[in-house]
Design a protein around this motif. Structure first.
Motif, mmCIF file in Angstrom:
data_model
loop_
_atom_site.group_PDB
_atom_site.id
_atom_site.type_symbol
_atom_site.label_atom_id
_atom_site.label_comp_id
_atom_site.label_asym_id
_atom_site.label_seq_id
_atom_site.Cartn_x
_atom_site.Cartn_y
_atom_site.Cartn_z
ATOM 1 N N PHE A 180 66.012 64.341 27.116
ATOM 2 C CA PHE A 180 67.465 64.382 26.931
ATOM 3 C C PHE A 180 67.770 65.747 26.343
ATOM 4 N N PRO A 204 54.972 52.998 18.958
ATOM 5 C CA PRO A 204 55.831 53.018 17.781
ATOM 6 C C PRO A 204 57.296 53.200 18.186
ATOM 7 N N GLY A 230 60.122 55.967 23.304
ATOM 8 C CA GLY A 230 60.708 55.997 24.646
ATOM 9 C C GLY A 230 60.349 54.812 25.514
#
Ligand SMILES: Nc1ncnc2c1ncn2[C@@H]1O[C@H](COP(=O)(O)OP(=O)(O)OP(=O)(O)O)[C@@H](O)[C@H]1O
Ligand SMILES: [Mg+2]
Length: 334
Positions: free
Chosen positions: A14, A38, A42
């Motif tokens: 992004f 974690p 993503g």
């Protein structure tokens, strides 16, 4: 029958923030896979990329020959109908009853008659154990019920690929155990290809055929569950052990100095035991993926690390013994 999902060299960012790079894996047809990682690595972005809701800038996601990244939007839209997606936050419409929420995809994507819609919706409501709550608004039920309503909605279009984003978040341990069993039962009934994103170590240990993990903008590993469950990669060991010591920090990865300081104080992890995978509930058909998975995994076994190899041989030897024990004695006429 489930469909294979092939991911090749997927890269997503992004703006200047890189999420992950060069992710390649195959979700085998009809098998259940789990993606660990974690927070913030993503995982949700990955699920949304598989169904073409987010556009990675490189790579392909191939489903029945359609590339969910680069194909024309109308092909992506058609292929998206093969999916059922259970969102992390339930994503229910707050002003609609559970019934209308669950009926929504049918009204949106099909021309079925209202009586037919009613039959399908009530069937799914029963599968997820929400009978009687269909008239309630999302705000009037518990978080666990909202999760199950989200799952029911993901199931109404008879999906051949099911994606579940943290089906356990906000659930107590008993509800989580029920959800685990429900996922395996669905797989037995639908033979759908499933990918479950979760932090829950019990789900990870008992549900999937395959497991992967995202960390530090890459796919650390993806393959048969035994590979990850026996892995001695520090990040995998830390995650599965739920420990503070290791490369995963509170907000991001730790720096080398912190890691070196910890290394001296590191307590050895408890030996990891591979618990058996869940079986479908009594009365349900066996999972069709089991035989396919066995052939697939035995075909690749020489390429796997030694610990995984022996864990796989162990599992299949135990299964074979169990099968012999339950076979009727010869000549019993059965
Ligand atoms: N539409 C978006 N626009 C910009 N950044 C985004 C967008 N969606 C996600 N991100 C960023 O991508 C990163 C990964 O987010 P993602 O929600 O996939 O993490 P996750 O692994 O699912 O975390 P969690 O386990 O907490 O759900 C985050 O830093 C997030 O801020
Ligand atoms: Mg997420």
């Amino acid at each position: 029958m489930g469909i294979e999902v092939v991911v090749e060299g997927l890269t997503k960012s992004f703006g200047k923030q890189s999420i992950w790079r060069d992710v390649s894996l195959t979700l085998p047809a009809g098998e259940v896979s789990v993606m660990l990682g974690p927070s913030g690595t993503g995982k949700t972005v990955f699920l949304k990329s598989l169904i073409g809701l987010l556009k990675p800038e490189k790579g392909r996601v191939l489903i029945n020959g359609v590339d969910m990244v680069n194909s024309p939007e109308k092909d992506i839209y058609e292929t998206r109908k093969l999916f059922g997606l259970m969102f992390q936050d339930g994503a229910l419409f707050g002003s609609m009853s559970l019934f209308d929420n669950i009926a929504f995809p049918l009204r949106e994507h099909t021309r079925k008659k209202e009586s037919e819609i009613r039959r399908i919706v009530m069937e799914r409501i029963e599968v997820v154990g929400l009978l009687g709550a269909e008239g309630k608004l999302p705000g009037e039920i518990s978080g666990g019920m909202r999760k199950r309503a989200g799952l029911a909605r993901a199931l109404v279009l008879d999906p051949q690929i099911i994606l579940c984003d943290e089906p356990d978040s906000g659930l107590d341990p008993v509800r989580t155990a029920y959800i685990s069993q429900l996922l395996i039962d669905l797989n037995a009934q639908l033979d759908a290809t499933m990918l479950i994103v979760t932090h829950n170590l019990d789900i990870a240990a008992t549900v999937p055929d395959n497991m992967g993990m995202l960390f530090l903008r890459r796919l650390v590993t993806f393959g048969p569950r035994e590979v990850l469950l026996t892995s001695d990669e520090p990040v995998v060991a830390q995650f599965l052990g739920g420990r503070r010591e290791g490369p995963i920090g509170m907000s991001e990865e730790k720096d080398a100095a912190t890691l070196a300081a910890e290394a001296g104080a590191l307590v050895p992890a408890a030996p990891r035991v591979i618990v058996p995978q869940l079986e479908p509930s009594p009365g349900l058909p066996p999972r069709q993926a089991v035989t396919r998975r066995r052939q697939r995994v035995m075909g690749m076994i020489d390429s796997l690390p030694p610990a995984a190899r022996s864990a796989i041989r162990d599992t299949y030897a135990k299964n074979a013994r169990a099968a012999t024990l339950t076979m009727p004695p010869a000549g019993s006429g059965a």
